[in-house]
Design a protein around this motif. Structure first.
Motif: not given
Length: 197
Positions: A47-52, A132-136, A144-150
């Motif tokens: 039911g969804y798709k996205y870009y990695v 939602k994305i979570e990363a430690l 970099e995490v904010v850029l990729n998550s965006s």
């Protein structure tokens, strides 16, 4: 020679524009990327798709939880199809105790970005567009995490028809039929009769 000059003139006149994003500011990253209307995708779920983005590797999927990896960091992506389907809103209050806390409302899609320090690492919680994305991560990986998550969160597209079918409990109950392959449905002795002949 004239053809080469004409081709060069065409490139000079029409040109290609490359936009370089200032990745030193979290606000700039989120504002620039989330405000774009991206139609990219290279991952498809129920039911969804996205870009990695390039450099981020897809590791595993468990229902609506995807695990991604890049540069020594794991990203945990949760897709909230139920909240999307019922168009449920949420409230977020910015926290003054967090390293970074911001409520987001861009292009009619709401979310938040909160970063908290935990034992020398930073927990990035980025919620946007019913996902939602979570990363430690270490301090120097935050941007970099904010850029990729965006990129990931801004490209999520939902298929309402598929989600409706998955949430409709009556749809699949009438279509199921139970089979037991270990019990015989009919008794036949044709094989034995053939062997005796």
């Amino acid at each position: 020679m004239k053809k080469i000059i004409i081709v060069l003139l065409i490139f000079l006149v029409t040109g290609c524009t490359a936009v370089r994003i200032d990745t030193s500011s979290i606000d700039t990253i989120t504002n620039v990327i989330l405000s774009k209307d991206n139609n990219l995708f290279n991952r498809i779920g129920k039911g969804y798709k996205y870009y990695v983005p390039r450099g981020v590797n897809y590791i595993d999927n468990n229902d609506y939880n995807d695990k991604l990896y890049t540069n020594g960091d794991y990203y945990y992506l949760y897709i909230d199809t139920i909240r999307y389907y019922y168009n449920t809103s949420f409230d977020y209050k910015e926290s003054s105790d967090a390293y970074y806390s911001k409520s987001l409302d861009i292009n009619g899609k709401k979310g938040y970005l909160e970063i908290n320090e935990m034992n020398g690492k930073y927990l990035v919680e980025f919620m946007y567009n019913y996902a939602k994305i979570e990363a430690l991560v270490d301090y120097d990986h935050i941007n970099e995490v904010v850029l990729n998550s965006s990129y990931i969160l801004s490209t999520i597209k939902f298929n309402s028809n598929v989600i409706k079918l998955m949430l409709d409990t009556d749809y699949f109950t009438n279509k199921e039929e139970q089979y037991d392959i270990f019990t015989s449905k009919t008794t036949t002795n044709k094989f034995l009769e053939y062997k005796e002949e």
